[in-house]
Design a protein around this motif. Structure first.
Motif, PDB file in Angstrom:
ATOM      1  N   PRO A  18      31.522  35.957  48.616  1.00  0.00           N
ATOM      2  CA  PRO A  18      31.899  35.502  47.176  1.00  0.00           C
ATOM      3  C   PRO A  18      32.135  34.195  46.973  1.00  0.00           C
ATOM      4  O   PRO A  18      32.296  33.066  47.885  1.00  0.00           O
ATOM      5  CB  PRO A  18      33.272  36.104  47.435  1.00  0.00           C
ATOM      6  CG  PRO A  18      33.090  37.418  48.338  1.00  0.00           C
ATOM      7  CD  PRO A  18      32.270  36.802  49.429  1.00  0.00           C
ATOM      8  N   PRO A  19      31.672  33.785  45.814  1.00  0.00           N
ATOM      9  CA  PRO A  19      31.471  34.545  44.731  1.00  0.00           C
ATOM     10  C   PRO A  19      30.525  35.355  44.269  1.00  0.00           C
ATOM     11  O   PRO A  19      30.125  35.628  43.154  1.00  0.00           O
ATOM     12  CB  PRO A  19      32.147  33.561  43.394  1.00  0.00           C
ATOM     13  CG  PRO A  19      31.433  32.156  43.783  1.00  0.00           C
ATOM     14  CD  PRO A  19      31.605  32.101  45.431  1.00  0.00           C
ATOM     15  N   ALA A  20      29.481  35.257  45.352  1.00  0.00           N
ATOM     16  CA  ALA A  20      28.472  36.007  45.275  1.00  0.00           C
ATOM     17  C   ALA A  20      28.779  37.446  44.866  1.00  0.00           C
ATOM     18  O   ALA A  20      29.717  37.914  45.702  1.00  0.00           O
ATOM     19  CB  ALA A  20      27.372  35.718  46.368  1.00  0.00           C
ATOM     20  N   GLN A  21      27.849  38.097  44.209  1.00  0.00           N
ATOM     21  CA  GLN A  21      28.394  39.727  43.926  1.00  0.00           C
ATOM     22  C   GLN A  21      27.438  40.634  44.778  1.00  0.00           C
ATOM     23  O   GLN A  21      26.333  40.053  45.549  1.00  0.00           O
ATOM     24  CB  GLN A  21      28.124  39.736  42.515  1.00  0.00           C
ATOM     25  CG  GLN A  21      29.018  39.267  41.582  1.00  0.00           C
ATOM     26  CD  GLN A  21      28.777  39.482  40.162  1.00  0.00           C
ATOM     27  OE1 GLN A  21      27.578  39.911  39.852  1.00  0.00           O
ATOM     28  NE2 GLN A  21      29.764  39.246  39.414  1.00  0.00           N
ATOM     29  N   PHE A 169      43.887  48.490  44.158  1.00  0.00           N
ATOM     30  CA  PHE A 169      43.635  47.634  42.872  1.00  0.00           C
ATOM     31  C   PHE A 169      44.313  48.376  41.663  1.00  0.00           C
ATOM     32  O   PHE A 169      44.468  49.536  41.769  1.00  0.00           O
ATOM     33  CB  PHE A 169      42.286  46.991  42.429  1.00  0.00           C
ATOM     34  CG  PHE A 169      41.478  48.322  42.334  1.00  0.00           C
ATOM     35  CD1 PHE A 169      41.324  48.874  41.223  1.00  0.00           C
ATOM     36  CD2 PHE A 169      40.380  48.548  43.164  1.00  0.00           C
ATOM     37  CE1 PHE A 169      40.302  49.937  40.874  1.00  0.00           C
ATOM     38  CE2 PHE A 169      39.596  49.493  43.275  1.00  0.00           C
ATOM     39  CZ  PHE A 169      39.288  50.136  41.916  1.00  0.00           C
ATOM     40  N   ASN A 170      45.150  47.653  40.956  1.00  0.00           N
ATOM     41  CA  ASN A 170      45.892  48.280  39.745  1.00  0.00           C
ATOM     42  C   ASN A 170      44.681  48.683  38.596  1.00  0.00           C
ATOM     43  O   ASN A 170      44.281  47.408  38.246  1.00  0.00           O
ATOM     44  CB  ASN A 170      46.992  47.625  39.186  1.00  0.00           C
ATOM     45  CG  ASN A 170      48.062  47.547  40.374  1.00  0.00           C
ATOM     46  OD1 ASN A 170      48.420  48.591  40.985  1.00  0.00           O
ATOM     47  ND2 ASN A 170      48.657  46.256  40.558  1.00  0.00           N
ATOM     48  N   LEU A 171      44.736  49.746  37.973  1.00  0.00           N
ATOM     49  CA  LEU A 171      44.109  50.292  36.985  1.00  0.00           C
ATOM     50  C   LEU A 171      44.919  50.026  35.544  1.00  0.00           C
ATOM     51  O   LEU A 171      46.050  50.282  35.681  1.00  0.00           O
ATOM     52  CB  LEU A 171      43.613  51.573  36.896  1.00  0.00           C
ATOM     53  CG  LEU A 171      42.271  51.791  37.840  1.00  0.00           C
ATOM     54  CD1 LEU A 171      42.094  53.177  37.642  1.00  0.00           C
ATOM     55  CD2 LEU A 171      41.004  50.912  37.552  1.00  0.00           C
ATOM     56  N   ALA A 247      30.757  39.704  35.805  1.00  0.00           N
ATOM     57  CA  ALA A 247      32.097  40.324  35.722  1.00  0.00           C
ATOM     58  C   ALA A 247      33.141  40.098  36.863  1.00  0.00           C
ATOM     59  O   ALA A 247      32.938  40.025  37.877  1.00  0.00           O
ATOM     60  CB  ALA A 247      32.000  41.747  35.462  1.00  0.00           C
ATOM     61  N   ASP A 248      34.150  39.500  36.476  1.00  0.00           N
ATOM     62  CA  ASP A 248      35.322  39.312  37.506  1.00  0.00           C
ATOM     63  C   ASP A 248      36.009  40.548  37.565  1.00  0.00           C
ATOM     64  O   ASP A 248      35.693  41.592  37.103  1.00  0.00           O
ATOM     65  CB  ASP A 248      36.411  38.148  36.753  1.00  0.00           C
ATOM     66  CG  ASP A 248      37.000  38.498  35.478  1.00  0.00           C
ATOM     67  OD1 ASP A 248      37.062  39.739  35.350  1.00  0.00           O
ATOM     68  OD2 ASP A 248      37.534  37.702  34.913  1.00  0.00           O
ATOM     69  N   ASP A 249      36.991  40.392  38.643  1.00  0.00           N
ATOM     70  CA  ASP A 249      37.618  41.833  39.035  1.00  0.00           C
ATOM     71  C   ASP A 249      38.348  42.432  38.000  1.00  0.00           C
ATOM     72  O   ASP A 249      38.372  43.540  37.832  1.00  0.00           O
ATOM     73  CB  ASP A 249      38.489  41.451  40.240  1.00  0.00           C
ATOM     74  CG  ASP A 249      37.724  41.275  41.744  1.00  0.00           C
ATOM     75  OD1 ASP A 249      36.386  41.688  41.764  1.00  0.00           O
ATOM     76  OD2 ASP A 249      38.341  40.919  42.500  1.00  0.00           O
ATOM     77  N   GLN A 250      39.213  41.428  37.039  1.00  0.00           N
ATOM     78  CA  GLN A 250      39.764  42.326  36.121  1.00  0.00           C
ATOM     79  C   GLN A 250      38.958  42.986  35.003  1.00  0.00           C
ATOM     80  O   GLN A 250      39.304  44.175  34.668  1.00  0.00           O
ATOM     81  CB  GLN A 250      40.661  41.150  35.316  1.00  0.00           C
ATOM     82  CG  GLN A 250      41.591  41.857  34.384  1.00  0.00           C
ATOM     83  CD  GLN A 250      42.545  42.701  34.805  1.00  0.00           C
ATOM     84  OE1 GLN A 250      43.163  42.328  35.754  1.00  0.00           O
ATOM     85  NE2 GLN A 250      42.589  43.826  34.661  1.00  0.00           N
ATOM     86  N   TRP A 255      36.963  48.465  33.140  1.00  0.00           N
ATOM     87  CA  TRP A 255      35.872  49.430  32.882  1.00  0.00           C
ATOM     88  C   TRP A 255      35.982  50.510  33.870  1.00  0.00           C
ATOM     89  O   TRP A 255      35.731  51.766  33.326  1.00  0.00           O
ATOM     90  CB  TRP A 255      34.433  48.829  32.912  1.00  0.00           C
ATOM     91  CG  TRP A 255      34.169  48.051  31.869  1.00  0.00           C
ATOM     92  CD1 TRP A 255      34.029  46.720  31.600  1.00  0.00           C
ATOM     93  CD2 TRP A 255      33.883  48.563  30.396  1.00  0.00           C
ATOM     94  NE1 TRP A 255      33.749  46.209  30.481  1.00  0.00           N
ATOM     95  CE2 TRP A 255      33.492  47.390  29.493  1.00  0.00           C
ATOM     96  CE3 TRP A 255      33.649  49.713  29.955  1.00  0.00           C
ATOM     97  CZ2 TRP A 255      33.335  47.667  28.222  1.00  0.00           C
ATOM     98  CZ3 TRP A 255      33.302  49.915  28.834  1.00  0.00           C
ATOM     99  CH2 TRP A 255      33.034  48.928  27.771  1.00  0.00           C
ATOM    100  N   TYR A 256      36.400  50.368  34.987  1.00  0.00           N
ATOM    101  CA  TYR A 256      36.780  51.680  35.777  1.00  0.00           C
ATOM    102  C   TYR A 256      37.765  52.539  34.929  1.00  0.00           C
ATOM    103  O   TYR A 256      37.966  53.703  35.158  1.00  0.00           O
ATOM    104  CB  TYR A 256      37.072  51.114  37.099  1.00  0.00           C
ATOM    105  CG  TYR A 256      35.996  50.917  38.257  1.00  0.00           C
ATOM    106  CD1 TYR A 256      35.039  51.594  38.103  1.00  0.00           C
ATOM    107  CD2 TYR A 256      36.332  49.829  38.863  1.00  0.00           C
ATOM    108  CE1 TYR A 256      34.006  51.373  39.055  1.00  0.00           C
ATOM    109  CE2 TYR A 256      35.505  49.424  39.909  1.00  0.00           C
ATOM    110  CZ  TYR A 256      34.198  50.305  39.999  1.00  0.00           C
ATOM    111  OH  TYR A 256      33.186  49.826  40.933  1.00  0.00           O
ATOM    112  N   ALA A 257      38.859  51.699  34.394  1.00  0.00           N
ATOM    113  CA  ALA A 257      39.710  52.631  33.670  1.00  0.00           C
ATOM    114  C   ALA A 257      39.395  53.111  32.600  1.00  0.00           C
ATOM    115  O   ALA A 257      39.854  54.375  32.097  1.00  0.00           O
ATOM    116  CB  ALA A 257      40.932  51.532  33.415  1.00  0.00           C
ATOM    117  N   ALA A 258      38.359  52.458  31.652  1.00  0.00           N
ATOM    118  CA  ALA A 258      37.629  52.978  30.442  1.00  0.00           C
ATOM    119  C   ALA A 258      36.897  54.062  30.773  1.00  0.00           C
ATOM    120  O   ALA A 258      36.578  54.900  29.722  1.00  0.00           O
ATOM    121  CB  ALA A 258      37.366  51.935  29.481  1.00  0.00           C
TER     122      ALA A 258
END
Length: 347
Positions: A18-21, A169-171, A247-250, A255-258
């Motif tokens: 990181p920050p490599a994805q 992680f928190n959604l 995309a950053d983690d937030q 998008w995981y939440a949506a």
């Protein structure tokens, strides 16, 4: 408990951090984090990491003459003799560690991820791989599928399996997030998180979404060398799609939440394979039903008909799987719940 001030026991030499994805970068950074100071990391001078002094160090990897990785031999020789080098890229870093040890340098351990073994495709590379592995202190694989790839090349290899795992992680709240992202309540969001390379199957997914007669939006998070042909295919297919790169983690967690469904119908190619698939665990932890192409280590990350659907990586199979989950939301919800529980229990 271990003191963080203790001298590191390992030196990880890698250009994929990181920050490599991507899954390898995430796998390595998680390993470093849980080691609590026992692993120091050497990255190339041009790496964009905000360097954490004492843990992550920029050093010279590449030279100007062939072979350009010659400076890596010196980097390996500079590692303390009481440390073990962690090699995450058997070529060329493993080659450098092998030569350095022959010159009196420290021991080394090799971590395999899957694609690295698919690219051992010449007699010279197979010979060199055997020499590197024979002299290694330890071999590590990220899945049973990667172990099988290794044993095809070196039948006697007996590696340690160290599967990827997740940090909690928190959604964010789903309805609020969908509102902020301008998603209609009756739209099904199909999410893919991936490097944009051919074997990930984003082209298959685009064609499958184009064949649906439901109100859906496809969201693809990632970037890579295959982006342009994928964008062209999506435009020709006239689907409702959002592309999100860097995309950053937030953003990822939003998008995981949506989302309603996670789909990545990856396939194995001659020189690339899904070693495991950390994103499948992330999606499952977020409670999403997962559709995965049955290749490589995907079947270890997704349990068919329990946490998701494993499919042939074809347009027809992907379309049928999407329709099944869209039209049976209870089944989709049950898969998502089971996936979440499995990640909490096992990963």
């Amino acid at each position: 408990s271990l003191k963080i001030s203790m001298k590191p026991k390992f030196t990880l030499i890698t250009h994929d951090y990181p920050p490599a994805q991507g899954g390898v970068a995430r796998y390595l950074s998680s390993l470093v984090k849980v080691a609590k100071g026992q692993i120091e990391v050497l990255v190339p001078l041009d790496h964009k990491t905000p360097f954490n002094k004492g843990v992550i160090k920029p050093v010279k990897f590449w030279g100007s003459i062939w072979p350009k990785w010659l400076p890596l031999i010196k980097r390996c020789l500079e590692v303390d003799d009481n440390q073990t080098i962690l090699v995450s890229h058997v070529f060329p870093i493993g080659t450098a560690a092998f030569i350095a040890e022959a010159l009196g340098g420290p021991e080394y351990t090799v971590i395999f991820h899957g694609t690295d073994l698919k690219r051992v495709n010449t007699r010279w590379k197979r010979w060199l791989l055997r020499r590197i592995c024979t002299n290694a202190k330890q071999l590590i694989v990220n899945s049973d599928a990667t172990k099988k790839l290794l044993n095809r090349l070196i039948p006697s290899a007996n590696p340690l399996k160290l599967t990827p795992a997740l940090e909690y992680f928190n959604l964010p709240e789903r309805s609020l997030t969908r509102g902020e992202l301008n998603i209609d309540t009756d739209t099904k969001v199909i999410l893919a998180v991936s490097r944009l390379v051919e074997r990930k199957g984003i082209d298959t997914l685009i064609q499958s979404v184009a064949a649906l007669h439901h109100k859906v939006e496809l969201v693809v998070i990632g970037n890579g060398e295959y982006a342009e042909p994928l964008h062209n295919l999506a435009e020709l297919s006239k689907i409702n799609i959002r592309w999100i790169d860097n995309a950053d983690d937030q953003t990822l967690h939003n998008w995981y939440a949506a989302a309603d469904i996670f789909c990545l119908p990856g396939r194995e190619t001659s020189d690339d394979v899904e070693g495991f698939g950390i994103v499948f665990l992330e999606a499952a932890y977020a409670g999403l039903p997962v559709i995965a192409g049955e290749s490589g280590g995907a079947s270890e990350a997704v349990v068919h008909n329990k946490t998701g659907l494993l499919i042939e990586p074809t347009v027809d199979a992907c379309t049928k799987a999407l329709i099944k989950l869209i039209e049976d939301p209870d089944h989709a919800s049950n898969l998502g719940e089971a996936g979440h529980d499995r990640v909490v229990k096992d990963f």
